[in-house]
Design a protein around this motif. Structure first.
Motif, PDB file in Angstrom:
ATOM      1  N   VAL A   1      10.430 -20.715 -30.610  1.00 26.71           N
ATOM      2  CA  VAL A   1      11.695 -20.544 -29.894  1.00 26.71           C
ATOM      3  C   VAL A   1      11.582 -20.803 -28.167  1.00 26.71           C
ATOM      4  N   LEU A   2      10.308 -20.370 -27.570  1.00 27.57           N
ATOM      5  CA  LEU A   2      10.174 -20.566 -26.266  1.00 27.57           C
ATOM      6  C   LEU A   2       9.808 -22.047 -25.762  1.00 27.57           C
ATOM      7  N   PRO A   3       8.959 -22.595 -26.520  1.00 22.11           N
ATOM      8  CA  PRO A   3       8.659 -24.059 -26.266  1.00 22.11           C
ATOM      9  C   PRO A   3       9.889 -24.774 -26.736  1.00 22.11           C
ATOM     10  N   GLU A   4      10.974 -24.555 -27.520  1.00 19.46           N
ATOM     11  CA  GLU A   4      12.025 -25.301 -27.562  1.00 19.46           C
ATOM     12  C   GLU A   4      12.940 -25.369 -26.491  1.00 19.46           C
ATOM     13  N   LEU A   5      12.943 -23.871 -25.964  1.00 19.23           N
ATOM     14  CA  LEU A   5      13.623 -23.407 -24.808  1.00 19.23           C
ATOM     15  C   LEU A   5      13.120 -24.430 -23.601  1.00 19.23           C
ATOM     16  N   PHE A   6      11.976 -24.383 -23.361  1.00 17.62           N
ATOM     17  CA  PHE A   6      11.225 -25.082 -22.359  1.00 17.62           C
ATOM     18  C   PHE A   6      11.735 -26.644 -22.349  1.00 17.62           C
ATOM     19  N   ALA A   7      11.633 -27.051 -23.430  1.00 22.80           N
ATOM     20  CA  ALA A   7      11.869 -28.513 -23.869  1.00 22.80           C
ATOM     21  C   ALA A   7      13.380 -28.926 -23.627  1.00 22.80           C
ATOM     22  N   THR A   8      14.270 -27.860 -23.577  1.00 16.36           N
ATOM     23  CA  THR A   8      15.759 -28.330 -23.082  1.00 16.36           C
ATOM     24  C   THR A   8      16.054 -28.081 -21.696  1.00 16.36           C
ATOM     25  N   MET A   9      14.823 -27.781 -20.914  1.00  9.87           N
ATOM     26  CA  MET A   9      15.102 -27.525 -19.386  1.00  9.87           C
ATOM     27  C   MET A   9      14.387 -28.524 -18.696  1.00  9.87           C
ATOM     28  N   GLY A  10      13.928 -30.025 -19.376  1.00 12.61           N
ATOM     29  CA  GLY A  10      13.388 -30.757 -18.596  1.00 12.61           C
ATOM     30  C   GLY A  10      12.271 -30.684 -17.946  1.00 12.61           C
ATOM     31  N   VAL A  11      12.159 -31.375 -16.651  1.00 13.69           N
ATOM     32  CA  VAL A  11      10.851 -31.062 -15.997  1.00 13.69           C
ATOM     33  C   VAL A  11      10.472 -29.701 -15.299  1.00 13.69           C
ATOM     34  N   PRO A  12      11.447 -28.851 -15.108  1.00 11.55           N
ATOM     35  CA  PRO A  12      11.276 -27.449 -14.731  1.00 11.55           C
ATOM     36  C   PRO A  12      10.877 -26.770 -15.968  1.00 11.55           C
ATOM     37  N   GLY A  13      11.303 -27.109 -17.076  1.00 14.07           N
ATOM     38  CA  GLY A  13      10.942 -26.398 -18.349  1.00 14.07           C
ATOM     39  C   GLY A  13       9.462 -26.609 -18.593  1.00 14.07           C
ATOM     40  N   ALA A  14       8.928 -27.861 -18.337  1.00 10.92           N
ATOM     41  CA  ALA A  14       7.500 -28.069 -18.461  1.00 10.92           C
ATOM     42  C   ALA A  14       6.665 -27.180 -17.550  1.00 10.92           C
ATOM     43  N   LEU A  15       7.200 -27.102 -16.244  1.00 13.37           N
ATOM     44  CA  LEU A  15       6.552 -26.321 -15.304  1.00 13.37           C
ATOM     45  C   LEU A  15       6.523 -24.811 -15.779  1.00 13.37           C
ATOM     46  N   VAL A  16       7.573 -24.289 -16.108  1.00 16.38           N
ATOM     47  CA  VAL A  16       7.607 -22.963 -16.535  1.00 16.38           C
ATOM     48  C   VAL A  16       6.866 -22.763 -17.745  1.00 16.38           C
ATOM     49  N   SER A  17       6.792 -23.663 -18.608  1.00 15.61           N
ATOM     50  CA  SER A  17       5.728 -23.563 -20.029  1.00 15.61           C
ATOM     51  C   SER A  17       4.587 -23.365 -19.324  1.00 15.61           C
ATOM     52  N   ILE A  18       4.069 -24.139 -18.608  1.00 17.23           N
ATOM     53  CA  ILE A  18       2.622 -24.257 -17.993  1.00 17.23           C
ATOM     54  C   ILE A  18       2.299 -22.808 -17.244  1.00 17.23           C
ATOM     55  N   VAL A  19       3.148 -22.248 -16.506  1.00 22.44           N
ATOM     56  CA  VAL A  19       3.125 -21.123 -16.074  1.00 22.44           C
ATOM     57  C   VAL A  19       3.113 -19.932 -17.219  1.00 22.44           C
ATOM     58  N   PHE A  20       3.885 -19.935 -18.058  1.00 21.63           N
ATOM     59  CA  PHE A  20       4.027 -18.942 -19.132  1.00 21.63           C
ATOM     60  C   PHE A  20       2.816 -19.007 -19.946  1.00 21.63           C
ATOM     61  N   PHE A  21       2.317 -19.865 -20.487  1.00 19.82           N
ATOM     62  CA  PHE A  21       0.931 -19.878 -21.182  1.00 19.82           C
ATOM     63  C   PHE A  21      -0.223 -19.332 -20.443  1.00 19.82           C
ATOM     64  N   PHE A  22      -0.105 -19.633 -19.140  1.00 24.94           N
ATOM     65  CA  PHE A  22      -1.148 -19.467 -18.298  1.00 24.94           C
ATOM     66  C   PHE A  22      -1.402 -17.778 -18.236  1.00 24.94           C
ATOM     67  N   LEU A  23      -0.059 -17.286 -18.018  1.00 25.86           N
ATOM     68  CA  LEU A  23       0.356 -15.804 -18.103  1.00 25.86           C
ATOM     69  C   LEU A  23      -0.380 -15.100 -19.368  1.00 25.86           C
ATOM     70  N   MET A  24       0.063 -15.859 -20.418  1.00 25.86           N
ATOM     71  CA  MET A  24      -0.549 -15.314 -21.750  1.00 25.86           C
ATOM     72  C   MET A  24      -1.671 -15.514 -22.002  1.00 25.86           C
ATOM     73  N   SER A  25      -2.476 -16.510 -21.467  1.00 27.05           N
ATOM     74  CA  SER A  25      -3.918 -16.729 -21.410  1.00 27.05           C
ATOM     75  C   SER A  25      -4.647 -15.580 -20.760  1.00 27.05           C
ATOM     76  N   ILE A  26      -4.101 -15.175 -19.577  1.00 28.69           N
ATOM     77  CA  ILE A  26      -4.768 -14.208 -18.808  1.00 28.69           C
ATOM     78  C   ILE A  26      -4.705 -12.775 -19.339  1.00 28.69           C
ATOM     79  N   ALA A  27      -3.588 -12.419 -20.121  1.00 23.41           N
ATOM     80  CA  ALA A  27      -3.395 -11.179 -20.733  1.00 23.41           C
ATOM     81  C   ALA A  27      -4.167 -11.231 -21.846  1.00 23.41           C
TER      82      ALA A  27
END
Length: 450
Positions: free
Chosen positions: A300-326
């Protein structure tokens, strides 16, 4: 004794390490969807109540036993009684907890590896390297093995440095980074179209469900498991806590940080799901329920990020960085429990113990990956559904019934000379004896009966 085996140098370091152990992937992806599926704010309110009436007392049981013994879980539980049978059963419980913690880490490392892989995939997509992006986000044995091994190497590297230079130093860096990243993502997602609908689902209570037995039991489970209780990770962290610290106070601080991050995650994940729905991404199953956690995070979230273009790619990087830290803040406590046992019971040097035990766990993870469809779900069920509740009950019994009441009081008075006059001492000893085991048994019974 504590000084020779290492100890936390500050209250902040301990709270960050213990909260990091508690704050894991379940807080960020599991808690929000549980809340949405169980009455929204009604679930949230019940969870908040139970976090302090169940999870906090059970956490205190582990911290008190750990600091009293200043030793690993096996030695700590063995030393609480002079009766041979009770002592041997305590030692067995400690070893069983180490095995369970290691098995949890074996599947946790796989999922954490996926988080790193998806973050790399988002970065590759942003840079236009489609082949790397596709490989990183596809489910394959080479990808799964590589990123699982990378995550385990990170975990082992931190543990190899010891309590102060490894666990404490990295927790003090990773936990603030996690919190800042979470708050920034939350603020951004709440500005997107569709977010307010998710916010309403999260915050508007369905009070008809608030007293539902299923909701209460689900909230009990979320409160208990969100603090990494039952497998000795909090016990070993408690053993590194200086005698001068006020145990009920620092335990309360850990509980508050854990709850705060879980609640904040709800302000991120639920609005993000409804933003995805607004952008045409399906978030409900054919039965009408919200999609499960793994589908949410990796579909779901990767599909969401894909619909957001370049901002979505940046948000995706930050989000999975967050999950990796957790994931990393939790994994270091899971590995520390068996490593501490190897150091103290068998005299193995820390670095050797960390790489040897970490290597064995990585081999178990590889075995799970080779027959993923059968073994992954089996290991998850055996550890989190069956073993953790049983271990939690035993730890409460040892704190409430086996450890002498005067020893309990003296341990509390080290950090607070007036502890016997406080509310904690008037309530906690009988509460952990009777109420906590009964409630955890209810969770266990429900999980067995489905």
């Amino acid at each position: 004794m504590a000084a020779s085996r290492g100890e936390f140098s500050s209250r902040f370091g301990f709270v960050m390490a213990a909260a990091g152990s508690a704050v894991g992937l379940g807080n960020i992806w599991g808690f929000p969807t549980q809340a949405a599926s169980n009455g929204g704010a009604a679930f949230l309110l019940v969870y908040l109540v139970l976090a302090f009436t169940l999870a906090y007392p059970a956490l205190m049981a582990e911290l008190i036993i750990g600091r009293h013994a200043h030793a690993n879980a096996t030695r700590a539980l063995r030393s609480l009684s002079s009766r041979p049978l009770v002592s041997r059963f305590g030692a067995f419980t400690g070893i069983f907890g180490l095995v369970v913690a290691s098995l949890i880490l074996s599947f946790y490392a796989i999922v954490a590896g996926w988080m790193i892989a998806f973050g790399l995939g988002s970065l590759a997509q942003l840079l236009g390297i489609e082949s790397v992006a596709s490989w990183s986000t596809g489910f394959s044995l080479p990808r799964n093995l590589l990123f699982m091994l990378l995550f385990m190497a990170l975990t082992i590297g931190i543990i190899s440095e010891g309590v102060h230079r490894g666990i404490e130093r990295w927790s003090e860096r990773l936990m603030p980074a996690l919190l800042i990243t979470l708050l920034l993502l939350m603020a951004y997602v709440l500005t997107l179209d569709g977010a307010m609908q998710g916010l309403r689902v999260y915050l508007l209570p369905d009070f008809h469900r608030a007293l539902s037995p299923d909701l209460i039991i689900a909230a009990l489970g979320a409160a208990f498991f969100s603090l990494s209780l039952g497998v000795g990770t909090m016990l070993i962290y408690g053993s590194y806590l200086p005698d001068r610290e006020n145990l009920p106070l620092v335990g309360g601080m850990v509980t508050l940080v854990d709850i705060f991050i879980a609640v904040c995650a709800g302000f991120l994940i639920l609005p993000a799901m409804y933003v995805a729905m607004h952008n045409g991404v399906e978030i409900f199953s054919p039965s009408g329920s919200l999609l499960s956690e793994d589908t949410l995070i990796f579909t779901v979230l990767p599909e969401l990020f894909a619909t957001m273009g370049v901002p979505g790619a940046l948000v995706s990087i930050v989000f999975f960085f967050l999950m990796s830290i957790a994931a990393l803040t939790s994994s270091i406590s899971m590995l520390e429990a068996p490593v501490a046992y190897a150091i103290e019971e068998h005299g193995i040097e820390r670095r050797k113990a960390a790489w040897f035990i970490g290597g064995i766990i990585a081999l178990v993870s590889a075995g799970i990956l080779l027959d993923f469809g059968t073994l992954f779900g089996l290991v998850v069920s055996l550890t989190t559904r069956y073993s953790q509740p049983l271990l939690g009950i035993i730890l409460c019994i040892y704190a409430g019934w086996v450890m002498q009441r005067n020893a309990l009081l003296q341990e509390l008075k080290q950090g607070n000379p007036r502890a016997e006059h406080g509310l904690f001492w008037k309530i906690w000893p009988w509460y952990v004896r009777v109420v906590c085991p009964a409630i955890i048994l209810a969770i266990f019974t429900r999980s067995i009966l489905g």
